[in-house]
Scaffold this motif. Structure first.
Motif, short mmCIF file in Angstrom:
data_model
loop_
_atom_site.label_atom_id
_atom_site.label_comp_id
_atom_site.label_asym_id
_atom_site.label_seq_id
_atom_site.Cartn_x
_atom_site.Cartn_y
_atom_site.Cartn_z
N THR A 1 43.99 62.11 -20.16
CA THR A 1 42.67 61.46 -20.10
C THR A 1 41.54 62.48 -20.18
N SER A 2 41.73 63.64 -19.51
CA SER A 2 40.67 64.66 -19.60
C SER A 2 40.51 65.14 -21.04
N ASN A 3 41.64 65.32 -21.74
CA ASN A 3 41.56 65.69 -23.17
C ASN A 3 40.83 64.61 -23.94
N TYR A 4 41.10 63.33 -23.56
CA TYR A 4 40.48 62.20 -24.27
C TYR A 4 38.97 62.21 -24.08
N ILE A 5 38.56 62.48 -22.84
CA ILE A 5 37.11 62.49 -22.53
C ILE A 5 36.39 63.56 -23.35
N PHE A 6 37.05 64.69 -23.56
CA PHE A 6 36.41 65.79 -24.30
C PHE A 6 36.82 65.83 -25.77
N ASP A 7 37.51 64.76 -26.22
CA ASP A 7 37.90 64.64 -27.65
C ASP A 7 38.73 65.83 -28.12
N LEU A 8 39.64 66.29 -27.27
CA LEU A 8 40.53 67.40 -27.67
C LEU A 8 41.66 66.90 -28.56
N GLN A 9 41.82 65.56 -28.66
CA GLN A 9 42.77 64.90 -29.56
C GLN A 9 44.22 65.28 -29.29
N LEU A 10 44.48 65.56 -27.99
CA LEU A 10 45.87 65.77 -27.52
C LEU A 10 46.08 64.79 -26.37
N SER A 11 46.08 63.51 -26.76
CA SER A 11 46.29 62.42 -25.81
C SER A 11 47.23 61.42 -26.45
N CYS A 12 47.87 60.60 -25.63
CA CYS A 12 48.85 59.67 -26.19
C CYS A 12 48.96 58.45 -25.30
N VAL A 13 49.57 57.41 -25.84
CA VAL A 13 49.96 56.26 -25.03
C VAL A 13 51.46 56.41 -24.79
N SER A 14 51.88 56.20 -23.54
CA SER A 14 53.28 56.43 -23.18
C SER A 14 53.85 55.15 -22.56
N ARG B 1 51.77 77.70 -23.33
CA ARG B 1 50.68 76.82 -23.76
C ARG B 1 50.45 75.77 -22.70
N VAL B 2 49.18 75.39 -22.46
CA VAL B 2 48.84 74.28 -21.57
C VAL B 2 48.12 73.24 -22.42
N LEU B 3 48.81 72.15 -22.77
CA LEU B 3 48.28 71.17 -23.72
C LEU B 3 47.42 70.10 -23.04
N GLY B 4 47.72 69.76 -21.79
CA GLY B 4 46.95 68.74 -21.08
C GLY B 4 47.50 67.34 -21.17
N SER B 5 48.75 67.20 -21.67
CA SER B 5 49.41 65.89 -21.67
C SER B 5 50.90 66.10 -21.45
N ALA B 6 51.37 65.74 -20.28
CA ALA B 6 52.79 65.96 -19.95
C ALA B 6 53.70 65.15 -20.86
N ALA B 7 53.28 63.93 -21.20
CA ALA B 7 54.14 63.09 -22.06
C ALA B 7 54.34 63.76 -23.42
N LEU B 8 53.26 64.35 -23.98
CA LEU B 8 53.41 65.07 -25.25
C LEU B 8 54.23 66.34 -25.06
N ASP B 9 54.02 67.05 -23.94
CA ASP B 9 54.83 68.26 -23.68
C ASP B 9 56.33 67.95 -23.78
N ILE B 10 56.74 66.86 -23.14
CA ILE B 10 58.17 66.51 -23.11
C ILE B 10 58.67 66.20 -24.52
N CYS B 11 57.85 65.48 -25.29
CA CYS B 11 58.23 65.16 -26.69
C CYS B 11 58.29 66.41 -27.54
N TYR B 12 57.41 67.38 -27.23
CA TYR B 12 57.43 68.64 -28.01
C TYR B 12 58.70 69.44 -27.71
N ILE B 13 59.20 69.35 -26.49
CA ILE B 13 60.51 69.99 -26.21
C ILE B 13 61.60 69.24 -26.98
N ALA B 14 61.52 67.91 -27.01
CA ALA B 14 62.55 67.11 -27.69
C ALA B 14 62.61 67.42 -29.18
N CYS B 15 61.49 67.80 -29.78
CA CYS B 15 61.52 68.07 -31.23
C CYS B 15 61.52 69.57 -31.53
N GLY B 16 61.64 70.39 -30.49
CA GLY B 16 61.86 71.82 -30.69
C GLY B 16 60.62 72.68 -30.83
#
Ligand code: LIP
Length: 256
Positions: A87-100, A181-196
């Protein structure tokens, strides 16, 4: 509808939620707690998910970041939702946000969809059905050591920053890896591990809505997750979290 047939409707719902995120323009922000925000878009996406999921699979109890009831169904299925992770990324338009959107059967994640509407990357999996990114099968990377790894971290921003162990743990890991790296979205972090894209992801404190969808995506991609003390994850309350490609898991635990 059988849960196995839910994947396509849930992916379509995630895309609809993503449209709400990217089309919202200037958003109203509410303060939930210290450095913890919720926007009107979070609430609109939350309402959309709750309404639609109740319709397509009413057997599923609803548990969302924005709801008061954070308990699982005692007998069957529970939807665990983060309307906007990052959500903080969303507020600042960092475009590293997702729906989980995650579906549990008892205490196990069996269906997960994580969608970043900015990159149009849809990560998804069902138990036993494999993990995918936009239709392509994904797997964790084959890196054997932390020395050869990019490590994803989160800073547990909602925890007590005066007693946090996070920075010390990141420093120990940083002394042994390529970089972090600190991306600011744990859900995306986990998916990034899943895809290597990363070899491991660590956070001193994340909540069930951050990982409910990512868990089945990670496992179906050949990954592993535990708490920092190597105990199994639960879906009760905030807890430490380590996801990895399995190969570096024990080495990472030695630094945490
Ligand atoms: C959070 C991120 C934070 C991360 C948390 C969670 P939220 O998402 O903002 O950086 O450490 O694990 O992913 O609460 O903004 O939806």
């Amino acid at each position: 509808m059988e849960w196995q047939n839910l994947l396509e409707p849930v992916k379509a719902l995630a895309r609809e939620a993503g449209e709400l995120m990217t089309k919202a323009g200037e958003v109203t922000i509410h303060v939930k707690g210290e450095q913890d925000f919720v926007t009107e878009t979070d609430l609109a996406v939350n309402d959309l998910l709750v309404e639609q999921l109740t319709e397509i699979f009413p057997e599923g109890k609803i548990f969302t970041e924005e709801s008061d009831d954070h308990t699982l169904s005692k007998t069957g299925y529970t939807w665990i939702l983060d309307p906007i992770d990052g959500t903080s990324n969303y507020i600042f338009d960092l475009q590293l946000s997702c729906v989980s959107i995650g579906l549990l059967y008892q205490q196990e994640s069996i269906l997960g969809v994580v969608y970043n509407p900015y990159t149009k990357e849809m990560f998804y999996a069902t138990k036993g059905g494999g993990a995918f990114l936009n239709g392509e099968k994904i797997t964790v990377n084959p890196v054997e050591t932390v020395k050869d790894s990019i490590i994803l971290c989160e800073t547990n921003p909602y925890g007590d920053r005066t007693t946090s162990e996070t920075q010390a743990a990141i420093t120990r890991v940083f002394q042994h890896c390529i970089d972090y790296r600190v991306l600011g979205s744990a859900a995306l972090d986990i998916c990034y591990i899943a895809c290597g894209r990363g070899t491991a992801f660590m956070s001193e404190g994340i909540s069930p809505w951050d990982y409910a969808a990512g868990e089945v995506i990670l496992k179906e991609a050949g990954g592993k997750s535990t708490r920092w003390d190597n105990s199994p994850l639960t879906y009760q309350g905030m807890q430490s979290y380590l996801a990895s490609n399995i190969r570096v898991h024990d080495e990472m635990l030695s630094y945490l």
